[in-house]
Design an enzyme around this catalytic site. Structure first.
Site, PDB file in Angstrom:
ATOM      1  N   TYR A   1      45.517  37.955  41.622  1.00 50.41           N
ATOM      2  CA  TYR A   1      45.016  37.438  40.333  1.00 50.41           C
ATOM      3  C   TYR A   1      45.699  38.169  39.176  1.00 50.41           C
ATOM      4  CZ  TYR A   1      42.037  37.767  36.235  1.00 50.41           C
ATOM      5  OH  TYR A   1      41.596  37.830  34.939  1.00 50.41           O
TER       6      TYR A   1
ATOM      7  N   SER B   1      44.783  39.543  30.678  1.00 53.50           N
ATOM      8  CA  SER B   1      43.730  40.455  31.114  1.00 53.50           C
ATOM      9  C   SER B   1      44.196  41.898  30.977  1.00 53.50           C
ATOM     10  CB  SER B   1      43.423  40.163  32.585  1.00 53.50           C
ATOM     11  OG  SER B   1      42.662  41.201  33.143  1.00 53.50           O
TER      12      SER B   1
ATOM     13  N   LYS C   1      48.610  37.036  36.101  1.00 52.76           N
ATOM     14  CA  LYS C   1      48.494  37.257  34.644  1.00 52.76           C
ATOM     15  C   LYS C   1      49.771  37.907  34.117  1.00 52.76           C
ATOM     16  CE  LYS C   1      44.415  35.514  34.187  1.00 52.76           C
ATOM     17  NZ  LYS C   1      44.253  34.224  33.497  1.00 52.76           N
TER      18      LYS C   1
HETATM   19  N1  UFG Z   1      30.451  47.053  39.506  1.00 51.43           N
HETATM   20  C1  UFG Z   1      29.398  47.553  40.256  1.00 51.43           C
HETATM   21  N2  UFG Z   1      28.637  46.669  40.959  1.00 51.43           N
HETATM   22  C2  UFG Z   1      28.868  45.338  40.978  1.00 51.43           C
HETATM   23  C3  UFG Z   1      29.950  44.816  40.198  1.00 51.43           C
HETATM   24  C4  UFG Z   1      30.716  45.713  39.479  1.00 51.43           C
HETATM   25  O1  UFG Z   1      29.168  48.766  40.277  1.00 51.43           O
HETATM   26  O2  UFG Z   1      28.149  44.592  41.658  1.00 51.43           O
HETATM   27  C5  UFG Z   1      31.246  47.979  38.691  1.00 51.43           C
HETATM   28  C6  UFG Z   1      32.715  47.994  39.055  1.00 51.43           C
HETATM   29  O3  UFG Z   1      32.957  48.887  40.116  1.00 51.43           O
HETATM   30  C7  UFG Z   1      33.341  48.396  37.715  1.00 51.43           C
HETATM   31  C8  UFG Z   1      32.404  47.785  36.678  1.00 51.43           C
HETATM   32  O4  UFG Z   1      31.184  47.553  37.359  1.00 51.43           O
HETATM   33  O5  UFG Z   1      33.292  49.808  37.557  1.00 51.43           O
HETATM   34  C9  UFG Z   1      32.906  46.465  36.116  1.00 51.43           C
HETATM   35  O6  UFG Z   1      33.210  45.598  37.193  1.00 51.43           O
HETATM   36  P1  UFG Z   1      33.472  44.027  36.962  1.00 51.43           P
HETATM   37  O7  UFG Z   1      33.712  43.430  38.301  1.00 51.43           O
HETATM   38  O8  UFG Z   1      32.404  43.447  36.120  1.00 51.43           O
HETATM   39  O9  UFG Z   1      34.794  44.020  36.082  1.00 51.43           O
HETATM   40  P2  UFG Z   1      36.234  44.616  36.407  1.00 51.43           P
HETATM   41  O10 UFG Z   1      36.492  45.635  35.357  1.00 51.43           O
HETATM   42  O11 UFG Z   1      36.430  45.017  37.798  1.00 51.43           O
HETATM   43  O12 UFG Z   1      37.077  43.286  36.266  1.00 51.43           O
HETATM   44  C10 UFG Z   1      37.369  42.777  35.042  1.00 51.43           C
HETATM   45  C11 UFG Z   1      37.608  41.262  35.119  1.00 51.43           C
HETATM   46  C12 UFG Z   1      38.860  40.968  35.881  1.00 51.43           C
HETATM   47  C13 UFG Z   1      39.998  41.831  35.442  1.00 51.43           C
HETATM   48  C14 UFG Z   1      39.610  43.277  35.478  1.00 51.43           C
HETATM   49  C15 UFG Z   1      40.688  44.227  35.021  1.00 51.43           C
HETATM   50  O13 UFG Z   1      36.534  40.623  35.747  1.00 51.43           O
HETATM   51  O14 UFG Z   1      39.176  39.627  35.608  1.00 51.43           O
HETATM   52  O15 UFG Z   1      38.495  43.446  34.605  1.00 51.43           O
HETATM   53  O16 UFG Z   1      40.998  43.988  33.705  1.00 51.43           O
HETATM   54  F1  UFG Z   1      41.074  41.679  36.254  1.00 51.43           F
END
Ligand code: UFG
Length: 338
Positions: A149, A124, A153
């Site tokens: 998590y 990741s 990784k």
């Molecule tokens: N976000 C919102 N509202 C939500 C969900 C997410 O505003 O309900 C925002 C988050 O704050 C972030 C963006 O949308 O700015 C993306 O969030 P995600 O949860 O979709 O993805 P992340 O980047 O946080 O997480 C992903 C993977 C993880 C991994 C991480 C870091 O899901 O497995 O990238 O690489 F660890």
């Protein structure tokens, strides 16, 4: 050529199964269905005309993994199996360390016994932590993960580097995923989160279909053009094709290589919401909230290494990702549960 997909019934695993079958491989799926559905197998068969061989097993159990290797001639393994819920991992870290590390060690030990040397790992972008500048490239230092998590990784990447250093026949490709979204264009397979989604796109599609009332946008004061967090969203079918290229690479090379799978483009949360509304014609109500703990401001990939070593690059754009995610959600409002 037979390839074992651990966790092959999940979101990324099922899309990879389709692309592997399309590329002519025999696919064997091992999955304990802890966060996936056996119905995926019917859907893969409908899309490809071929039903992958399936073992309902926990790949942390050595006897079960051995049996798969004894009943099949496995040429390589793509290891998806693992827990992936970031907030849960901060509450129950031992569950994540135990499962993610155990499954990997068990599969690696059986591979060593059976002289199988090609391994592709679901890593990741989280391993880049919060100290590096975008675009993240594979030579940057890793570390500074903010949840269990992410730490699993990183630990598994290090385990694989050690194994590759000790065994000159072994090959590991550590695929660092950015943000996989979208679904197969058929609408037959897609992301089916259990309960309230943590990730952005399934939350958007569930809001659009009426399961959730409003999308919370976490953080509006980031140092980004519109104040919301920027990520490298990649279509899951492109990501799946990256695995087809990676297992081929692993079978033809030795050593451990970390490779990013992203598009190289960053999109903000509000850009994704707007792109989704345009692609679907459905309005998504939003509420602005505080930053979510552990989130970084920017994350997007340098994509040169994947192009050079795997001869792979992402093809789909954000509009395709939104269109296909919506097509899947509309056709399967409750995922595989109906
Ligand atoms: N976000 C919102 N509202 C939500 C969900 C997410 O505003 O309900 C925002 C988050 O704050 C972030 C963006 O949308 O700015 C993306 O969030 P995600 O949860 O979709 O993805 P992340 O980047 O946080 O997480 C992903 C993977 C993880 C991994 C991480 C870091 O899901 O497995 O990238 O690489 F660890």
């Amino acid at each position: 050529m037979s390839i074992l997909l651990t966790g092959g019934a999940g979101f990324i695993g099922s899309h990879t199964a389709v692309e592997m079958i399309n590329a002519g491989y025999d696919v064997i799926i091992a999955d304990n269905l802890s966060n996936s559905s056996e119905k995926v197998l019917d859907r893969i068969e409908t899309i490809t005309g071929i039903r992958p061989k399936f073992y309902k097993v926990d790949v942390a159990i050595k006897g079960d993994v051995r049996r798969i290797f004894e009943e099949n001639k496995i040429d390589g393994v793509i290891h998806f199996a693992g827990y992936k819920c970031v907030p849960e991992s901060t509450k129950i870290p031992l569950k994540y360390y135990r499962n993610n590390i155990d499954t990997t060690l068990t599969v690696l030990e059986v591979m060593e016994e059976k002289n199988c040397n090609a391994f592709v790992f679901s890593s990741s972008a989280t391993v880049y932590g919060d100290k590096n500048e975008v675009p993240f490239n594979e030579n940057m230092p890793t570390g500074g993960t903010t949840n269990a998590y992410g730490s699993t990784k990183l630990m598994i990447e290090n385990i694989l580097k050690d194994v590759a250093a000790a065994n000159n026949k072994f090959s590991a490709v550590l695929l660092r995923y950015f943000n996989p979204i979208g679904a197969h264009p058929s609408g037959l397979i897609g992301e089916a989160p259990d309960g309230i989604p943590n990730n952005l796109m399934p939350y958007i599609t569930q809001t659009a279909v009426g399961i959730r009332e409003v999308l919370n946008v976490f953080g509006t004061d980031y140092n980004t053009p519109d104040g919301t967090g920027v990520r490298d969203y990649i279509h899951v079918v492109d990501l799946a094709k990256g695995h087809v290229a990676a297992i081929k690479y692993a079978m033809e090379n030795t050593g451990a290589e970390a490779i990013n799978l992203g598009t190289g483009n960053g999109s903000s949360v509000l850009e994704v919401v707007r792109a989704f509304e345009k692609a679907s014609g459905v309005n998504v109500p939003v509420e602005f909230k505080e930053r979510r703990p552990g989130d970084v401001e920017y994350s997007y990939a340098s994509v040169e290494k994947a192009a050079e070593l795997l001869n792979w690059k992402a093809e789909y754009d954000l509009n395709d990702m939104c269109k296909h995610a919506w097509n899947w959600q509309k056709k399967n409002p409750r995922g595989y549960n109906e």
